[in-house]
Design an enzyme around this catalytic site. Structure first.
Site, PDB file in Angstrom:
ATOM      1  N   HIS A 263       0.873  -1.114  -0.093  1.00 55.59           N
ATOM      2  CA  HIS A 263      -0.173  -0.016  -0.060  1.00 55.59           C
ATOM      3  C   HIS A 263       0.871   1.271   0.126  1.00 55.59           C
ATOM      4  CE1 HIS A 263      -3.656   2.315   1.230  1.00 55.59           C
ATOM      5  NE2 HIS A 263      -2.619   3.175   1.492  1.00 55.59           N
ATOM      6  N   GLU A 264       1.792   1.427   0.943  1.00 54.74           N
ATOM      7  CA  GLU A 264       2.531   2.721   0.942  1.00 54.74           C
ATOM      8  C   GLU A 264       3.426   2.713  -0.194  1.00 54.74           C
ATOM      9  OE1 GLU A 264       1.709   4.733   2.991  1.00 54.74           O
ATOM     10  OE2 GLU A 264       0.438   3.635   4.341  1.00 54.74           O
ATOM     11  N   HIS A 267       1.836   4.428  -2.677  1.00 57.09           N
ATOM     12  CA  HIS A 267       1.779   5.674  -2.542  1.00 57.09           C
ATOM     13  C   HIS A 267       3.216   6.414  -3.192  1.00 57.09           C
ATOM     14  CE1 HIS A 267      -2.000   6.826  -0.405  1.00 57.09           C
ATOM     15  NE2 HIS A 267      -1.819   5.949   0.436  1.00 57.09           N
ATOM     16  N   GLU A 294      -5.018   7.401  -2.795  1.00 56.05           N
ATOM     17  CA  GLU A 294      -5.341   6.203  -2.279  1.00 56.05           C
ATOM     18  C   GLU A 294      -5.564   5.247  -3.226  1.00 56.05           C
ATOM     19  OE1 GLU A 294      -5.214   5.123   0.926  1.00 56.05           O
ATOM     20  OE2 GLU A 294      -4.492   6.878   1.478  1.00 56.05           O
TER      21      GLU A 294
END
Lengths: 310, 310
Positions: A263-264, A267, A294
């Site tokens: 997830h990060e 980003h 997101e």
């Protein structure tokens, strides 16, 4: 006009450098800072936020911007975009007193250290008074800015410019109906009911290794980014070529750190991939929407990392 | 007078916050920053150095200081000390143009990244042009400040206030004579000649463990300090309760990292131990002499860590 343009571009460049400094102060607080450094870090962060606020709300900048806005039609597409967006942000910032901005920064910075401690001790009462202060300050923030419609519109606008509760309520009510139906169809299938939790737990070192394999596949350029550990995973950016993201190997199991890393890293890739071109060092070069941010990270987490082929 | 005093204390406090920010920017560059972040870091550092220079050299501060200096006799001992020392530093800083200060910061910051690369590739030619630039800038620095006596006095004064080449040459010539004699006596003893290098090499993890035992014995308070890894070991301070020191486990053997850790931990303990009391956030609260700083770290390194009982 030339003079005004030069001025606003120079100011945006400096504000963007301040932004990188503030990002480092925040990143360090959440990763490596010794716990007792908290008070001084809050002072450092609130000083930087005051300096940025002073520049953004200065009369000189405002006058140059209004002058340019009056002749927006005669500007290039780039200049006109920059002027419109910057003027909107400047007018918003000018509604906030400098002391309020400093206080907000100091309060949230101190609260972060307390939150970490409260989480470790599993004791919400430690954090509660700080959370109450923050809610109080957010209400004051609303009073200063006061966008039309639902009060939350004011808070939402900082993350999703122009989005309103009214629009979201309509969208979400449609989505909710369809998603609940979809979920019911899925959870009643025989295949779904046969599922069992994966009996896989890895220790920190194994979690670290598996994340490192993942990041290699995701092609993270480690000369422009780095992965560290923090209580709660996050991503931040000190500049176009310096993006930091974090994970946490302490939590039970393996999937939590694996998916949060995916997830990060999503980003981080979004931040690293924004082609700034002629908009470099202008207000336009920032990621425009948290929603899109997101969606990029969720795409890596849910569509890729959780997919069967992967 | 009250107004002038308030003003100079407020300014010193802010300059000390800027100092903490600059320390973090530098620390991060030498420990964790992705290599391509170098250009933007140089911009961040030179912005902070310009802001500090602007404050330190402002007419308002100078006027308040001169006013206070004229009535130094009627000030408390503390105020009078602060005024004298600050005025001396302000007068020195006012000799430097802002562009020079920014250029010096940017140049040394960029040079650090190149030095790291050159060291890794063992290729001095990469670093040479940057070193030449720095020497050139140091010469310009001399031209701006020009203290009396030997040209090196000007550079020395920043590390050892008031010390001169003339004094040191005299001291060193006495020391040299006595030390050479002492060394000759030692190196000709039978015991010295019997010595053999200790056949002990440890890998990185073992080096790390042994340093961690050492630091435990040295009572480093890790809620106010931290140890990291950098190309060359150093110590820096973001604030009274946040001191960072580094070591390096990569170099061959075990003693190099062990003794350099003892050395830097000595610097850290000195920084952490300076009791600031009523001088907190004033120019007086900074470590006054690099000579004393080094003597503290050398004491831990040579007298303690290398001692037989230890």
């Amino acid at each position: 006009m030339k003079e005004s343009l030069n001025y606003i571009y120079k100011e945006q460049k400096e504000v963007s450098i301040y932004g990188g400094i503030a990002a480092l102060l925040g990143w360090d607080q959440m990763t490596y800072m010794p716990s007792k450094g908290s008070e001084e870090r809050a002072e450092q962060l609130s000083l930087v936020s005051r300096l940025v606020h002073e520049r953004v709300t200065s009369e000189t900048l405002y006058n140059h911007l209004k002058k340019l806005n009056d002749v927006a039609n005669s500007l290039t597409k780039k200049d006109s975009l920059v002027v419109t967006k910057l003027l909107r942000d400047v007018e918003k910032a000018r509604k906030l007193p400098a002391e309020f901005v400093e206080k907000m920064t100091r309060t949230t910075s101190i609260a972060y250290g307390i939150w970490q401690e409260a989480r470790e001790k599993n004791d919400f009462t430690l954090f509660q008074p700080h959370l109450e202060q923050i809610v109080e300050l957010e209400k004051q923030y609303y009073d200063y800015i006061k966008l039309p419609g639902h009060p939350y519109n004011t808070l939402l606008d900082d993350y999703e410019e122009g989005m309103t509760v009214e629009v979201l309520q309509k969208e979400f009510s449609i989505l909710r109906k369809q998603l609940v139906e979809l979920l019911q169809t899925i959870t009643t299938t025989e295949r779904y009911q046969r599922q069992r939790p994966v009996p896989l737990t890895l220790n920190s070192i194994q979690q670290k290794e598996s994340c490192s394999i993942l990041l290699k596949h995701m092609n993270i350029p480690f000369d422009r980014a780095r992965l560290d550990i923090s209580t709660h995973p996050f991503t931040t950016s000190m500049g176009d070529d310096d993006v930091r993201f974090t994970t946490n190997y302490e939590r039970g199991g393996f999937f939590s750190s694996f998916f949060s890393t995916a997830h990060e890293a999503g980003h981080a890739l979004y931040e690293l991939g924004i082609l700034k071109g002629e908009y470099k060092d202008t207000i336009i070069s920032n990621a425009p929407s948290l929603g899109i941010h997101e969606s990029q990270s969720r795409f890596w987490e849910n569509m890729i990392a959780r997919s069967k082929p992967f």
